[in-house]
Structures are given as C-alpha cells and as structure tokens.
Design an enzyme around this catalytic site. Structure first.
Site, PDB file in Angstrom:
ATOM      1  CD  GLU A 124      16.116 -84.671 -95.913  1.00  0.00           C
ATOM      2  OE1 GLU A 124      16.144 -83.503 -95.736  1.00  0.00           O
ATOM      3  OE2 GLU A 124      16.535 -85.135 -96.841  1.00  0.00           O
ATOM      4  CB  CYS A 137      16.257 -80.770 -87.627  1.00  0.00           C
ATOM      5  SG  CYS A 137      14.676 -79.820 -88.003  1.00  0.00           S
ATOM      6  CB  CYS A 148       3.077 -71.482 -94.144  1.00  0.00           C
ATOM      7  SG  CYS A 148       2.216 -71.934 -92.514  1.00  0.00           S
ATOM      8  CB  SER A 262       6.243 -70.356 -87.503  1.00  0.00           C
ATOM      9  OG  SER A 262       7.012 -71.620 -87.293  1.00  0.00           O
TER      10      SER A 262
HETATM   11  N1  SAH Z   1       5.278 -76.557 -88.711  1.00  0.00           N
HETATM   12  C1  SAH Z   1       6.148 -76.106 -87.719  1.00  0.00           C
HETATM   13  C2  SAH Z   1       7.633 -76.726 -87.808  1.00  0.00           C
HETATM   14  C3  SAH Z   1       8.143 -76.885 -88.859  1.00  0.00           C
HETATM   15  S1  SAH Z   1       8.581 -75.600 -90.036  1.00  0.00           S
HETATM   16  C4  SAH Z   1       6.241 -74.567 -87.905  1.00  0.00           C
HETATM   17  O1  SAH Z   1       5.697 -74.068 -88.806  1.00  0.00           O
HETATM   18  O2  SAH Z   1       6.582 -73.996 -87.200  1.00  0.00           O
HETATM   19  C5  SAH Z   1      10.179 -75.135 -89.422  1.00  0.00           C
HETATM   20  C6  SAH Z   1      10.185 -73.665 -89.737  1.00  0.00           C
HETATM   21  O3  SAH Z   1      10.706 -73.370 -90.848  1.00  0.00           O
HETATM   22  C7  SAH Z   1       9.071 -72.465 -89.599  1.00  0.00           C
HETATM   23  O4  SAH Z   1       9.386 -71.414 -88.733  1.00  0.00           O
HETATM   24  C8  SAH Z   1       8.663 -72.309 -90.851  1.00  0.00           C
HETATM   25  O5  SAH Z   1       7.879 -71.058 -90.942  1.00  0.00           O
HETATM   26  C9  SAH Z   1      10.106 -71.962 -91.693  1.00  0.00           C
HETATM   27  N2  SAH Z   1      10.165 -72.336 -92.954  1.00  0.00           N
HETATM   28  C10 SAH Z   1       9.003 -73.016 -93.728  1.00  0.00           C
HETATM   29  N3  SAH Z   1       9.532 -72.727 -95.088  1.00  0.00           N
HETATM   30  C11 SAH Z   1      10.716 -71.953 -95.255  1.00  0.00           C
HETATM   31  C12 SAH Z   1      11.344 -71.517 -96.379  1.00  0.00           C
HETATM   32  N4  SAH Z   1      11.027 -71.688 -97.304  1.00  0.00           N
HETATM   33  N5  SAH Z   1      12.385 -70.463 -95.781  1.00  0.00           N
HETATM   34  C13 SAH Z   1      12.720 -70.384 -94.481  1.00  0.00           C
HETATM   35  N6  SAH Z   1      11.893 -70.836 -93.585  1.00  0.00           N
HETATM   36  C14 SAH Z   1      10.943 -71.652 -93.643  1.00  0.00           C
HETATM   37 FE1  SF4 Z   2       3.405 -76.714 -92.109  1.00  0.00          FE
HETATM   38 FE2  SF4 Z   2       5.198 -75.114 -90.599  1.00  0.00          FE
HETATM   39 FE3  SF4 Z   2       5.219 -75.431 -93.464  1.00  0.00          FE
HETATM   40 FE4  SF4 Z   2       3.505 -73.951 -92.155  1.00  0.00          FE
HETATM   41  S1  SF4 Z   2       5.556 -73.680 -92.011  1.00  0.00           S
HETATM   42  S2  SF4 Z   2       3.105 -75.365 -93.961  1.00  0.00           S
HETATM   43  S3  SF4 Z   2       2.896 -75.238 -90.386  1.00  0.00           S
HETATM   44  S4  SF4 Z   2       5.347 -77.320 -92.012  1.00  0.00           S
END
Ligand code: SAH
Ligand code: SF4
Length: 411
Positions: A124, A137, A148, A262
C-alpha cells in the site's frame, strides 16, 4: 462524520486492471541510465552507438513526461516504438484498489508479481495532501524481518523485498492518478496543494525496513531525485530506519536523503523490548551513527520518531532522557500516538500525557508536532479486508497513519 468512496467500483476497477503490467516483458522503469542503454543494445533493437542517446530519450519520456506506453513517445520513430513494445514495458502496476478520504488522503493497494515469492504480493501507498505540500508514503518491503513489539508488521514474516521498479512505480502511479505530470489534469474535486507539485515530498515509511533493502531503495531514490527526471529534491525525501547502524552512513553518503530514526525509547533496556534490533546495534552506536550522518546541520536535521505508549515510555522522566540523549544533534522530534491493533498489549498514551510530553520537549527547544490523524475513514474501511496478508496490511496501514500524522521532510 466522514465520507469515503472507492474509485474501484465497477468500471473503474476494470479500467485500472487494463493498465496492469504484462508480466512477461521486462520493465525499463528502475534501471540506471547505463543499465537502460545496455538493455536496449542487448535486445538488438538499438545499436551500441545510439545507446546513450536512446536511454536519455526514454528517461525523459518515463520520468519527466510520465508516459506509461511507448506509443506516447512521439519523437521516437513508429518502428522503434513498436520494437520497444515487443521487448519491454513501461506500464504501471495493477491497482487493486484506490480509496479517497473525505480529507483528501488517498490510498492505493498495488499488486505486484510474485518474483519468486510464491504468489502475487500486495502493498500500500498513501498520499497525504496538506497546505503547501503533498506527501507520499512508500513501502520498501512486503512484511518485515524485524520484530518491533508495538508494530503489527513486526509479527509478520518478510515476504520479499520490493524491486527498484516497484518502489518507483508507487511514485509514478500516484503522480498519474493526481495529474502530477506535465499536460495532465488533476481529477475534479481532488484535494491537492494549491501550488506546485501534487507529490512534493516522499517518505520511506510504509511497510518494511528500507535499509534491509538498501540497493533497491538507493536505486529508486536516486532515480526519484535525478535532476533530469522526476527531480524530487533530496531534502524532500525522508528515509525512516529502525536503526540499521551499518547502513546509516551509506544512506547519507550514497543516497543523500533526509534521515528519520524510529527511536521510541531512551535507554537500552526498554529499546531492546520495543525495537529489538537495538540488541544488535545499541543506542550508543545508533546515536554515534546519527552524529556522523553526512550533511547533518541545523538546515538538515534528523527526525526522531517516538511512539507514545501508555505507561511505557511516556513519562516526563522519559522526555528528559530524550532531550539528554539527543543533546547536540540537530534534531526534530515527531511524537506519534500509538495506533492499537488486535492482540497488542500496548495502549496509546492519554492525550493529556502526550501534550505534557510535547510541552516539555518544546520548552527544551525542539519542535514536536502532534498532528490530527488523516484519512481515518478510509483506514477504517479496511476492516472489511479478508485474507491474512490483507489483515496484515490493514494494521500496517494503522502504523502508516500514525507516522503520517507527524509530518516529515521539508515543507
Ligand atoms: N521500518 C522502518 C520504516 C517503516 S515503519 C522503521 O521502523 O523506521 C514507520 C514508523 O511507524 C516507524 O517509526 C514505526 O516505529 C512506526 N510504527 C509502527 N507501528 C506503529 C504503531 N502501531 N503505532 C504507531 N507507530 C507505529
Ligand atoms: Fe519493521 Fe519498522 Fe515495523 Fe519495526 S517498526 S517491525 S522495522 S516496519
């Protein structure tokens, strides 16, 4: 009340499908100029001495004019266009669904061929129009290898890396759909920035860890920022990483885009739990890599993303820790209200707590935007999705939404 509608109803869906890339012909999108020239020569339709000139011609049509069919390349002879069409494609990928929120946020569900992954994959892309800018995005992987604990993608296995072509296709198709190429009309009623480009900013913050797909991401972003092509300023492209330390310097050196980290925690014990790649590359190494980021200055700050998790990382002590940790680094802090997903044990911090946290950070001299969520109506509509992979995407969308509310890149 919100309104949402799905462009893919009936005829629109067929029309979008009809433009799908035929799987058997290799695409010329996503190749470097040299690779493009070599592909033309290898196919036998362009002599070696013309390779450079033809590559430049095609580059212009693909990336400046946004043409997705050789037939539209008018300064190339009809015969050569027909030959090109026999061997290659410049078509867009299949759009499974396009949704438009009442606030103008758009979301496309793309389907790409399996490329060895077993079955076609879907990802997406989200477009967020704001005053003065339009942010796209983009996803870099289908799924993620990292885990994570607050991210639903982290509970899914990596399906595969996206190719440079597929990463760029997200940008090209969005620009098509928004009428963001020369001589194209913007759809009636579309919410886009009043002036300038409809897609003015790109964030690599969709599904996946971009630095675990370094080469494809690099190739795509260098093409996206090529001055004779798509011409997006590198200051308006932001790459977000969970902290793949060995690739951070290279990101600045070889791609030269803006960096987002992040962060989410300010001590190793907690970050090990939230962002487990921290066990491999602890905060000390991560922060050192940030300090060494090429081009870092007050004009080119690093964005630190910090998800607000109730009673986990949202105390004033945490805010103090954050300021201490980032001391001396030209930084922006984006506070992201946690987006819950089914099965998660985390909750979003109370609004009052988020505001207190933000105030503390503001008083310490950092801008810390917390923005109104965008496109909630179309994100909610995703609850109707059926397959496992679609469920995964739904939750990933929530993460995307969380990201997008914080705003990224230069205005
Ligand atoms: N993998 C990369 C980029 C994609 S995630 C990264 O982790 O930076 C994009 C952002 O969304 C990251 O900062 C991630 O920590 C955040 N994110 C992931 N799941 C989330 C959630 N449930 N609520 C808020 N932010 C979230
Ligand atoms: Fe992967 Fe980013 Fe989600 Fe962590 S926050 S699991 S690096 S997509």
């Amino acid at each position: 009340m919100t309104l949402s509608f799905d462009l893919t109803a009936e005829g629109a869906r067929d029309a979008l499908r009809a433009r799908a890339t035929p799987a058997e012909k290799p695409s010329l999108i996503g190749l470097t100029r040299a690779e493009l020239g070599a592909a033309l020569v290898a196919s036998g339709i362009v002599p070696e001495r013309q390779a450079k000139m033809r590559a430049q011609q095609l580059w212009h049509w693909m990336y400046v004019r946004g043409v997705s069919d050789f037939a539209g390349m008018f300064n190339i002879s009809k015969d050569l266009r027909a030959e090109l069409d026999k061997h290659f494609t410049v078509a867009r990928p299949e759009i499974v669904e396009e949704q438009i929120s009442s606030d103008g946020t758009r979301k496309w569900l793309f389907r790409f061929p399996p490329r060895g992954a077993g079955r076609p994959v879907e990802i997406e892309t989200v477009y967020i129009p704001e005053e003065g800018r339009g942010t796209l995005c983009i996803s870099s992987q289908v799924g993620c290898t990292l885990t994570c604990s607050f991210c639903h993608t982290g509970t899914q296995k990596l399906v595969r890396n996206l190719t440079a072509e597929e990463i760029l296709a997200q940008l090209l198709t969005a620009r098509d759909r928004l009428g963001d190429f020369p001589d194209r009309d913007t759809p009636d009623g579309a919410i886009v920035p009043a002036e300038g480009r409809k897609v003015s900013n790109v964030v690599m913050m969709g599904m996946g860890e971009p630095l675990y797909n370094f080469e494809a991401v690099k190739k795509a972003l260098l093409i996206a920022s090529d001055g004779d092509g798509l011409s997006l300023s590198k200051r308006r492209i932001t790459l977000s990483t969970s902290g793949v330390v060995p690739e951070i310097f290279r990101t600045g050196e070889e791609i030269g885009v803006m960096l987002a980290i992040s962060l989410h925690a300010t001590n190793d014990d907690l970050r090990d739990l939230l962002v487990p790649i921290n066990k491999k590359y602890p905060l000390k190494e991560l922060i050192a890599a940030c300090r060494a980021y090429p081009g870092l200055s007050n004009a080119r700050r690093i964005t630190f993303e910090y998800v607000m998790l109730k009673d986990v990382n949202d105390s004033i002590e945490d805010a103090k820790g954050l300021i201490k940790l980032l001391k001396g680094i030209p930084a922006k802090i984006n506070l992201i209200p946690f987006n819950p997903w089914p099965g998660t044990n985390y909750q979003c911090s109370d609004w009052e707590t988020i505001e207190k946290f933000a105030d503390y950070i503001n008083n310490a001299g950092y801008a810390s935007p917390i923005r109104t969520p965008r496109g909630r109506d179309i994100l909610a509509a995703c609850g109707q999705l059926k397959s496992d992979s679609e469920r995964m995407r739904k939750v990933d969308r929530l993460a995307l939404e969380a990201m997008m509310i914080a705003g990224h890149g230069e205005a």
